[in-house]
Design a protein around this motif. Structure first.
Motif, PDB file in Angstrom:
ATOM      1  N   MET A 186     -35.066-113.338 -18.982  1.00  0.00           N
ATOM      2  CA  MET A 186     -34.611-112.608 -17.789  1.00  0.00           C
ATOM      3  C   MET A 186     -34.070-113.567 -16.735  1.00  0.00           C
ATOM      4  N   ALA A 206     -31.235-109.673 -23.081  1.00  0.00           N
ATOM      5  CA  ALA A 206     -31.294-109.709 -21.619  1.00  0.00           C
ATOM      6  C   ALA A 206     -29.905-109.881 -21.019  1.00  0.00           C
ATOM      7  N   GLU A 257     -33.112-102.413 -23.318  1.00  0.00           N
ATOM      8  CA  GLU A 257     -33.565-101.339 -22.433  1.00  0.00           C
ATOM      9  C   GLU A 257     -34.932-101.662 -21.832  1.00  0.00           C
ATOM     10  N   ALA A 312     -34.550-104.433 -19.252  1.00  0.00           N
ATOM     11  CA  ALA A 312     -33.943-103.909 -18.034  1.00  0.00           C
ATOM     12  C   ALA A 312     -34.974-103.157 -17.200  1.00  0.00           C
ATOM     13  N   LYS A 350     -37.032-105.554 -15.252  1.00  0.00           N
ATOM     14  CA  LYS A 350     -36.340-106.441 -14.319  1.00  0.00           C
ATOM     15  C   LYS A 350     -36.753-106.192 -12.865  1.00  0.00           C
TER      16      LYS A 350
END
Length: 482
Positions: free
Chosen positions: A377, A415, A466, A469, A472
């Motif tokens: 990330m 990512a 997914e 995300a 995140k």
């Protein structure tokens, strides 16, 4: 058949490779390096340890492949960037080298920038901790007597060049990241040197990455079975050499390195100075190209840290456990890998690492996978920062020891949202890049004619992307809570 030798001086170890005319690595050797953190924010190594590690690798290659060592036509150097090595009149180190992840010079960054109008336009980025210019000013302010005794100031790989050849030189690619050079002109800047309290006489001669900058000393050539005065070319920093090793030799190509740090490099034919987000632009090892960089300070370093935390002595075996567990991303904690502060996109030496989302079911494997996800990330943050500058990225190659993990590389691809290219030589990318520059320096091709390409494509996984995300927001929340 002429062979070339690439030497890569990393942070955790040195690696040397023998490369044939088809770009095949036919022999390699490595040796570990210790690292010292004597005070908070400090990170240092002894230059003598660098030399001993390099000698160990070359002794091993000579013992394992004496005939091949005798056929070496040239040597290229790659190395960890940004280290400050101060030598006296006898070329002895006056203190441990201050490394790329040393963060003591925060106050000096402000002073250096204020002293030079449009600093970023001249050097390619803002002044940031870890870079040589502010660290040299720190020495002026805190160890002035030492700096007064300093005859030479060298980058890590250039200390190896000095020991190999007796020549004090640096290539313009690695040197452009010192923040002491006019990046466009490719010359030391009197204005920048003066702002940092050092003189041009203390700095090495600047040469091209493929330019011969000395020959191996006779006694060393004899020790390793090399031809007398084997040429040693300029080489480059490990980021640029890693790019060359991965074939990133044209504008639009990019590489992601999973080494001690994580580096995202984009080759560009225009000089695009970075003025924020912890990005930095330097010269590439390929004449006419520049390298836009995003960097996270703890990639492999974070993995090594969590391995110690969970009591794993063998990191490779630990990674096999993690891969075999196949944990869903939505079942692992969130980890922010800011163990040594962070460069891109935050430019903040005070950031800390953190786990969140722990529960009674969290195991050591959950923690380790969370670290891999956190690094992925953070590299996605680099990707977004680079894209925001207008960087055009056509393809991304993988470099570094961490690329041997299918799970980690798939996390990175997911990512970022782009496929990644991994070659069989990805783990020795910087050393291979140095060897390629050595071949170019003696009149051969940069990329071997008919080089065998057996690249593997690492594709993003929709479900993994997914889940990352969704994490995140929690990943970013750490910044608001610090």
């Amino acid at each position: 058949m002429t062979l070339v030798l690439g030497i890569d001086l990393g942070t955790s170890g040195a690696k040397s490779v023998l490369v044939d005319a088809h770009d095949r690595v036919i022999a390699e050797a490595s040796a570990p390096l210790p690292l010292s953190r004597p005070q908070p924010l400090w990170s240092e190594q002894e230059p003598q340890d660098w030399w001993h590690a390099v000698v160990t690798t070359l002794d091993a290659l000579h013992a394992a492949a004496p005939n091949e060592m005798a056929g070496v036509g040239a040597i290229g150097l790659s190395g960890q960037m940004l280290g400050v090595t101060c030598l006296d009149a006898s070329d002895h180190a006056l203190r441990p080298a201050m490394l790329w992840n040393d963060a003591r010079a925060g106050a000096e960054c402000v002073i250096v920038e204020e002293a030079v109008p449009d600093f970023a336009d001249l050097v390619g980025c803002r002044a940031m901790v870890g870079f040589p210019a502010p660290k040299l000013l720190w020495l002026v302010r805190h160890e002035p007597q030492l700096l007064a005794k300093t005859r030479r100031i060298l980058l890590p790989k250039d200390y190896i060049r000095l020991r190999l050849t007796g020549t004090a030189a640096s290539d313009r690619a690695d040197a452009s990241a010192t923040l002491l050079m006019d990046t466009r002109a490719g010359t030391w800047s009197p204005e920048l040197l003066a702002a940092c309290g050092v003189s041009a006489e203390q700095m090495p001669t600047l040469i091209a990455s493929d330019e011969i900058g000395g020959g191996v000393r006779p006694e060393l050539a004899s020790r390793w079975g090399l031809t007398a005065n084997t040429p040693v070319v300029g080489g480059a920093g490990d980021n640029m050499c890693g790019g060359v090793g991965a074939g990133v030799v044209e504008a639009g190509m990019a590489s992601i390195s999973l080494g001690t740090s994580g580096v995202y490099l984009v080759a560009n034919d225009a000089f695009l100075p970075a003025r924020g987000q912890g990005l930095h632009t330097h010269r590439h090892a390929i004449e006419g190209l520049f390298a836009q960089n995003g960097c996270i300070l703890s990639a492999g370093a974070a993995l090594s840290w969590v391995a110690r935390l969970v009591g794993a002595e063998d990191v490779s075996a630990l990674m096999q456990e993690v891969e075999a567990a196949a944990l869903p991303v939505d079942e692992t904690p969130v980890f922010t890998p800011y163990l040594s502060g962070e460069r891109t996109p935050h430019d903040d030496a005070g950031l800390n690492g953190a786990f969140s989302g722990l529960n009674p079911g969290t195991t050591r494997i959950h923690l380790v996978q969370a670290v891999l996800e956190g690094v992925a990330m953070a590299l996605a943050d680099c990707h977004e920062a680079l894209i925001s500058t207008g960087a055009a990225i056509d393809e991304i190659a993988l470099v570094g020891g961490g690329t041997s993990s299918r799970l980690w590389t798939t996390l990175v691809a997911s990512a970022i949202g782009m496929p990644l290219r991994r070659s069989q030589a990805a783990a020795v990318g910087p050393a291979l890049g140095a060897a390629r520059l050595a071949r170019l320096g003696i009149g051969g091709p940069l990329i071997a004619d008919g080089a065998e390409q057996e690249d593997e494509r690492i594709l993003p996984k929709a479900a993994m992307a997914e889940a990352l995300a969704a994490k995140k927001a929690r990943f970013a929340r750490h910044l608001a809570l610090r």
